[in-house]
Write an enzyme that holds these catalytic residues in place. Sequence first.
Site, short mmCIF file in Angstrom:
data_model
loop_
_atom_site.label_atom_id
_atom_site.label_comp_id
_atom_site.label_asym_id
_atom_site.label_seq_id
_atom_site.Cartn_x
_atom_site.Cartn_y
_atom_site.Cartn_z
N GLU A 33 0.84 -1.20 0.00
CA GLU A 33 0.00 0.00 0.00
C GLU A 33 0.87 1.25 0.00
O GLU A 33 0.41 2.33 0.31
CB GLU A 33 -0.92 0.00 1.22
CG GLU A 33 -1.94 -1.12 1.25
CD GLU A 33 -3.04 -0.95 0.21
OE1 GLU A 33 -3.19 0.18 -0.28
OE2 GLU A 33 -3.72 -1.94 -0.10
N HIS A 348 3.81 -0.67 10.48
CA HIS A 348 3.12 -0.89 9.21
C HIS A 348 3.51 0.27 8.32
O HIS A 348 2.86 1.33 8.33
CB HIS A 348 1.60 -0.94 9.41
CG HIS A 348 1.17 -1.93 10.46
ND1 HIS A 348 0.84 -3.24 10.18
CD2 HIS A 348 1.04 -1.79 11.80
CE1 HIS A 348 0.50 -3.86 11.30
NE2 HIS A 348 0.62 -3.00 12.30
N THR A 349 4.60 0.11 7.56
CA THR A 349 5.14 1.24 6.79
C THR A 349 4.18 1.70 5.71
O THR A 349 4.26 2.86 5.28
CB THR A 349 6.49 0.87 6.16
OG1 THR A 349 6.34 -0.29 5.33
CG2 THR A 349 7.53 0.60 7.22
N CYS A 350 3.28 0.83 5.25
CA CYS A 350 2.31 1.24 4.24
C CYS A 350 1.42 2.35 4.76
O CYS A 350 0.92 3.17 3.99
CB CYS A 350 1.46 0.05 3.80
SG CYS A 350 2.38 -1.23 2.92
N PHE A 351 1.19 2.35 6.07
CA PHE A 351 0.27 3.33 6.67
C PHE A 351 0.95 4.23 7.69
O PHE A 351 0.28 4.94 8.43
CB PHE A 351 -0.89 2.58 7.33
CG PHE A 351 -1.60 1.64 6.40
CD1 PHE A 351 -2.46 2.12 5.43
CD2 PHE A 351 -1.38 0.27 6.48
CE1 PHE A 351 -3.10 1.26 4.56
CE2 PHE A 351 -2.02 -0.61 5.61
CZ PHE A 351 -2.89 -0.12 4.64
#
Length: 383
Positions: A33, A348-351
């Site tokens: 993401e 959670h690096t995507c978020f």
Amino acid sequence: MGEGLLTTLCDRQPHYFRAMWVVEIAGEPGCDEGGVQRELMESVLQALFSSFVRRIPDEIGLDEGESRTYSSVLDGLECTEPLFMVPVGEAVDVLHINPKATGKRELQLLKLCGTMCARVVISGVYRSDHSPVPFRLARSMFSNILGVGVSFASLESDMPSMYDGRVQLLDVPIAELGLDGLSFTETNVLLTNRGEVEMHEDVEVVQGGRNMELTEQNKVAFLNLFAKFLLVDRCQEGLAAFTEGFCEVFPREHFYIISESDMELLVCGTSSFDVKDFEQNVRWRVPRDMISWFCSTLGRFSPEQKSRFLQFVTGSSRLPAQGFRGYSPHRIKIRQVPRPADRLPTSHTCFNTLDVPLYRDEATLQHKLLLAISEGYEGFGFA
């Protein structure tokens, strides 16, 4: 970082670097993401821009185990010279194009460096997906992209030690400085690929410079030509390749009212980690005591530890140009989760989200956070 990936990127067309990337890491779970893409960007940028040579000035002390020289050559890609250098005598690590990086492969990779910098700008400006270059680049490189010239004043940001050593020439008569009778020549100081100093004396800063005498009337012109020689002329081939790579992806005519310092911020972000800015722009989902513990802990972190914390949470080790508010609409979120207190924080690096168990005190939080960012600051397993 696989050498095959860098070779593949060198062969890609400009439109590829304008497109949205979706990245999968073999053998690791998860849906990209944005976080995995940022980690890939960070890895590519780190591999390219860590190819530089530097020699720490003799008057600066070294930490235990630190070497006075550093040199990294992408020899697996048939390079014989580092792509960049920190000019000799400079205490601040600002990367310049290495004048000796003129081989076919070095020029291809310098073009890729420009291409990746253009992608950094596109991702940050149009998608709010910030992946700054993890090093500070010479501002004159962005002057070249924008098509504006350099002057002696450019040295103040790019080569501050050199600037400080020459600025008195503006106000003090050349006779008092013992410089009367000199010509428009200088010693060109370079570094070999092993970090050894290489001196080239009596180099003209402009064609015919040996026949031009330095006077009170032309000393400003001399200083401007001197700066142009250091920042542009001596690295012309590599700078042209870097600029070509950038402008093929993000053409110059798309930039209107923007300065080279603005461009530097867009590409390199900032390493200025302000804890107050962090506290005000994070979305907190933890008890008030833990907010205080967190900010106190980060305030004690070294610059390297702060960079690792950013890498762990966001996938990038440097901040956007606007600081922590630049992560909007995906501001960093820190939230408490119902996990045992012996577990480490997870991200959670995507978020841009960090999950933290409810630790009993500040010392435990600091210990667990340091373990997490030291052992798991790279890789999608923590995302």
